[in-house]
Structures are given as structure tokens and as C-alpha cells.
Design a protein around this motif. Structure first.
Motif, short mmCIF file in Angstrom:
data_model
loop_
_atom_site.label_atom_id
_atom_site.label_comp_id
_atom_site.label_asym_id
_atom_site.label_seq_id
_atom_site.Cartn_x
_atom_site.Cartn_y
_atom_site.Cartn_z
N GLU A 86 87.30 -39.41 122.91
CA GLU A 86 87.65 -39.11 124.73
C GLU A 86 85.51 -38.65 125.34
OE1 GLU A 86 88.24 -38.41 128.61
OE2 GLU A 86 88.80 -39.60 126.98
N LEU A 87 85.42 -37.82 124.23
CA LEU A 87 83.74 -37.23 124.34
C LEU A 87 82.70 -38.22 124.62
CD1 LEU A 87 84.35 -34.16 122.08
CD2 LEU A 87 84.16 -34.11 124.75
N LYS A 88 82.66 -38.73 123.77
CA LYS A 88 81.57 -40.18 124.26
C LYS A 88 81.61 -40.70 125.24
CE LYS A 88 81.65 -41.31 118.93
NZ LYS A 88 81.26 -42.22 117.92
N ARG A 89 83.51 -41.32 125.49
CA ARG A 89 83.05 -41.64 126.95
C ARG A 89 83.38 -40.82 128.18
NH1 ARG A 89 89.72 -44.13 127.00
NH2 ARG A 89 89.42 -41.76 125.50
N ASN A 90 83.60 -39.77 127.64
CA ASN A 90 82.80 -38.47 129.30
C ASN A 90 82.59 -37.46 128.48
OD1 ASN A 90 83.41 -37.03 130.87
ND2 ASN A 90 85.94 -36.87 131.90
N PRO A 91 81.29 -37.18 129.07
CA PRO A 91 80.68 -36.04 127.97
C PRO A 91 80.70 -34.66 128.84
CG PRO A 91 79.44 -37.36 128.57
CD PRO A 91 80.38 -38.84 128.70
N THR A 92 80.75 -35.24 130.51
CA THR A 92 80.75 -34.21 130.81
C THR A 92 82.13 -33.84 130.71
OG1 THR A 92 81.32 -35.63 132.86
CG2 THR A 92 78.92 -34.32 132.21
N GLY A 93 82.96 -33.93 130.57
CA GLY A 93 84.73 -33.73 130.74
C GLY A 93 84.69 -32.15 129.74
N ASN A 94 84.62 -32.14 128.37
CA ASN A 94 84.26 -30.80 127.58
C ASN A 94 84.24 -29.37 128.49
OD1 ASN A 94 84.93 -28.98 125.34
ND2 ASN A 94 83.07 -29.43 124.90
N ASN A 121 83.93 -29.59 131.94
CA ASN A 121 84.38 -29.41 132.76
C ASN A 121 85.56 -28.23 132.55
OD1 ASN A 121 85.78 -29.76 134.98
ND2 ASN A 121 87.06 -31.17 135.35
N ASN A 122 86.22 -28.45 131.62
CA ASN A 122 87.66 -28.23 131.31
C ASN A 122 86.94 -26.55 130.33
OD1 ASN A 122 88.98 -30.74 130.87
ND2 ASN A 122 88.90 -30.86 129.03
#
Length: 67
Positions: free
Chosen positions: A19-27, A29-30
Motif C-alpha cells: 500500500e505504501l508503494k502504491r500510495n506514498p502520500t497516504g501515510n 495524509n493519515n
């Protein structure tokens, strides 16, 4: 015993890394959302103790200087 079986912990970690590889800015944002609506349950008991200690020491220092 089959060594190809993946433990639940390993699977969770693998999925988290994917998930971190697919969406690096997700972390990021969380983390931002948690910081804006966080509580003392989000930090550990040691951090809470240090925060309380700093507040007490700050209060003592202020009360000494503004006596």
C-alpha cells in the motif's frame, strides 16, 4: 509442516508495504489527519508522563519568577 504458508503478521506487513508503494502520500495524509484530531490515546504512556512532567516543571518555574 508447510514452510510456504505466510503468517498473519507477515501478510499484514506485506500488504502495508504494498500500500505504501502504491500510495506514498497516504501515510502523510493519515499522519496529518491523526494529528488534527488525535487524543492522548494516540501517544504512549511514557510520552504522556513526560508531557505532564514538563507542565509541572514549567508551572513551578513560572511561579518562582512571577512571585
Amino acid at each position: 509442516m508447510n514452510t510456504n504458508k505466510e503468517t498473519p503478521e507477515n501478510r499484514r506487513e506485506r500488504l502495508r508495504l504494498e500500500e505504501l508503494k502504491r500510495n506514498p502520500t497516504g501515510n502523510l495524509n493519515n499522519a496529518f489527519n491523526r494529528a488534527s484530531s488525535g487524543s492522548f490515546m494516540d501517544i504512549g504512556w511514557k510520552s504522556t508522563g513526560v508531557l505532564i512532567l514538563v507542565l509541572i516543571v514549567g508551572f513551578v518555574i513560572v511561579s518562582i519568577f512571577f512571585k
